[in-house]
Structures are given as C-alpha cells and as structure tokens.
Design a protein around this motif. Structure first.
Motif, short mmCIF file in Angstrom:
data_model
loop_
_atom_site.label_atom_id
_atom_site.label_comp_id
_atom_site.label_asym_id
_atom_site.label_seq_id
_atom_site.Cartn_x
_atom_site.Cartn_y
_atom_site.Cartn_z
N VAL A 57 -77.65 33.95 43.89
CA VAL A 57 -76.41 34.18 43.15
C VAL A 57 -75.28 34.56 44.10
CG1 VAL A 57 -75.31 35.61 41.38
CG2 VAL A 57 -77.64 34.81 41.05
N ILE A 58 -75.59 35.31 45.16
CA ILE A 58 -74.58 35.65 46.16
C ILE A 58 -74.05 34.38 46.82
CG2 ILE A 58 -74.19 36.80 48.38
CD1 ILE A 58 -76.26 38.89 47.50
N LEU A 59 -74.94 33.46 47.17
CA LEU A 59 -74.50 32.19 47.75
C LEU A 59 -73.64 31.41 46.77
CD1 LEU A 59 -77.74 30.95 49.60
CD2 LEU A 59 -75.76 32.12 50.56
N TYR A 60 -74.02 31.47 45.49
CA TYR A 60 -73.20 30.79 44.47
C TYR A 60 -71.80 31.38 44.42
CZ TYR A 60 -71.19 30.13 39.84
OH TYR A 60 -70.33 29.88 38.82
N ARG A 61 -71.69 32.69 44.48
CA ARG A 61 -70.37 33.34 44.43
C ARG A 61 -69.53 32.96 45.63
NH1 ARG A 61 -71.20 38.78 41.55
NH2 ARG A 61 -69.59 39.58 42.94
N ILE A 62 -70.15 32.96 46.82
CA ILE A 62 -69.40 32.63 48.03
C ILE A 62 -68.91 31.18 47.99
CG2 ILE A 62 -69.57 32.40 50.54
CD1 ILE A 62 -71.59 34.71 50.49
N PHE A 148 -73.91 47.71 48.18
CA PHE A 148 -74.03 46.84 49.35
C PHE A 148 -72.90 45.83 49.49
CE2 PHE A 148 -78.38 48.11 48.23
CZ PHE A 148 -78.76 48.70 49.43
N LYS A 149 -72.29 45.41 48.40
CA LYS A 149 -71.25 44.40 48.51
C LYS A 149 -70.05 44.95 49.27
CE LYS A 149 -68.35 41.21 45.95
NZ LYS A 149 -67.89 40.72 44.64
N GLY A 150 -69.56 44.19 50.22
CA GLY A 150 -68.41 44.60 51.03
C GLY A 150 -68.74 45.50 52.19
N TYR A 159 -66.33 38.41 61.85
CA TYR A 159 -66.82 38.47 60.48
C TYR A 159 -68.30 38.06 60.43
CZ TYR A 159 -62.05 39.03 58.80
OH TYR A 159 -60.79 39.51 58.55
N THR A 160 -68.97 38.53 59.36
CA THR A 160 -70.37 38.18 59.15
C THR A 160 -70.44 36.88 58.34
OG1 THR A 160 -70.95 40.53 59.12
CG2 THR A 160 -72.56 38.98 58.22
N ARG A 167 -68.75 32.85 54.89
CA ARG A 167 -68.40 34.24 55.20
C ARG A 167 -68.85 35.18 54.09
NH1 ARG A 167 -62.27 36.12 56.21
NH2 ARG A 167 -62.60 38.05 55.06
N MET A 168 -69.40 36.31 54.45
CA MET A 168 -69.91 37.28 53.47
C MET A 168 -68.79 37.74 52.56
SD MET A 168 -72.93 38.42 52.92
CE MET A 168 -73.74 39.63 51.90
N GLU A 169 -69.09 37.85 51.27
CA GLU A 169 -68.06 38.18 50.30
C GLU A 169 -67.61 39.63 50.43
OE1 GLU A 169 -69.43 37.79 46.34
OE2 GLU A 169 -71.32 38.81 46.68
N GLU A 170 -66.37 39.87 50.02
CA GLU A 170 -65.77 41.20 50.09
C GLU A 170 -65.43 41.70 48.69
OE1 GLU A 170 -62.35 40.90 52.51
OE2 GLU A 170 -63.45 40.35 54.33
#
Length: 250
Positions: A57-62, A148-150, A159-160, A167-170
C-alpha cells in the motif's frame, strides 16, 4: 520392524473429523512438537504477510502521488494528498476485512493442531492467536502513519528512495495528524459498519432463511404424507447454531 503410529497425527485427524477422543492417552512433547512448530511458522508467516501488504500500500501511495503530480488535470493536482490517502485507506479497509475472516479460520485450525486437553484451554489459545493476528492486521497501517511515516525521508540532497527511483513519502507540512484521523475514521467506522451489518447480522440471517426454506419444504412433504405438526425442537433447528461467546468478544 513395524513402524510406530504417530499419536499426534492420529489425534489431529480424529479431532478434525469430529470424533470424540475417549482414550486417556497422554501426548508427550515430542508428539506436540510438530503442532508447535506449525503454529510458530504459521503465525510468523501471517504477520509477515500483513507487513508485506502494508508495504504494498505504501508503494501504491508513492506511485499514485507521483502519477497525479504530473497529471494535466488541475483538480487531481490540487487534491493529490486527499485522493491518495482516501483510496489507500479504502484498500487497507478491504484487506483488513478479508484477512480478519481468513486469520480467524487459520487461528482455529492452528489451535486444533495443538489438541488442547480441555475446552477452556482451546478457547484461551484460540483467543490469543485470533487477538494477535487481528491486532496486527487492523493496527499496522495506523501505527505506520502515526509513528513511522515521514521519519525516514532523508534530507535535501540525500533523500531515501525505494527501488532507487521512488522517493519515500512525507507527511503534510502540518504533520500526519489529519491523515491519521482519516485513516482511523474510515477503518474504525467502515470495519464496524460492514462487519456488524454483513458478517454478524446479514450472513446469519441469510443462513437462517436458507435453513427455514429447506425445512419448510421438507415439512410440507411430511405434512402431506403424515399430517404431522412440527414440534418445537424441529422449529428451533432453523435458528443459528450456537458457536460460543468467543466471536462476540473478537
């Protein structure tokens, strides 16, 4: 040389077949070791599966946020964060509802493998497994946003990135509190409304209706032949079978 029978395997097959175990044969730790190993591996695998789904889901958001940021649609550009958050939470809600039912069935199956001595021991082990799996399933996305987010985005110039190009979401400039409120609202309200209305009310009523129609058809045939009025215990058969109080508290 005649091979010694596997007592644990025979007891498991008998229990899963619904056969009452009357013999007072004690199972040793060697007999129970396969069940304990299966339980540990199964629980660790399911927790890992939950983490993997949250990562997906994190990959989907990014990826969705990146795609909407370059979209020619002005409305999409102006509401990227809200749209991505809402759709991701709905995906989380659907996954949580599905895995809740799957984990409940797997927890019961794993508990049956242990061959508990008493019904109380069976209930305690079942409650522990169900609570652990459903807690991880329901609260992992919320814990991610809250704690954990941000936190692992990196800094300007370093950046990560995930898979080298994502790029990791903020969090929003004001923090993740609003996103956390949206996540909690949709998951908590949706979970209660859908599970209470569909799984706890709708499904039992549907089962009762099917049994009632089947019994009514059979009773009609018997009445035509015997003219016999159904007794009370025959009418009670249409009620939902009692499955214990454990599902009410889960």
């Amino acid at each position: 040389v005649e091979e010694q029978p596997n007592k644990w395997k025979n007891r498991v097959l008998s229990a899963m077949a619904g056969v009452k175990l009357t013999e007072q044969e004690k199972l040793t730790w060697k007999d129970r070791t396969p069940a304990y190993i299966t339980n540990i591996v199964g629980i660790v695998f399911m927790i890992g599966l939950t983490f993997a789904i949250v990562f997906g889901v994190i990959l989907y958001r990014i990826s969705t946020a990146a795609a909407m940021a370059v979209s020619p649609d002005a409305y999409a550009k102006a509401n990227v964060r809200v749209i991505v958050t809402a759709t991701a939470v709905i995906i989380n809600l659907v996954v949580i509802l599905i895995l809740d039912e799957v984990y409940g069935a797997i927890a019961r199956w794993l508990t049956m493998l242990e061959i508990p001595k008493t019904d109380k021991s069976f209930e305690e082990r079942l409650i522990f497994k169900s609570f652990l799996l459903k807690f991880v399933n329901a609260y992992t996305p919320i814990f991610y946003v809250a704690f954990f987010k941000g936190r692992f985005t990196g800094r300007p110039g370093k950046y990560t990135y995930i898979f080298r190009n994502m790029r990791m979401e903020e969090c929003a400039p004001g923090g993740c509190l609003m996103e956390l409120c949206i996540q909690l609202s949709i998951i908590m309200l949706g979970k209660q409304l859908i599970q209470n209305n569909i799984f706890e009310i709708g499904v039992p009523k549907l089962k009762k209706l099917i049994r009632y129609m089947k019994a009514k058809r059979e009773a009609k045939l018997e009445t035509e032949t015997n003219c016999k009025i159904p007794r009370q215990y025959e009418s009670d058969y249409n009620l939902e079978p009692f499955a214990g109080l454990t599902p009410e508290y889960m």
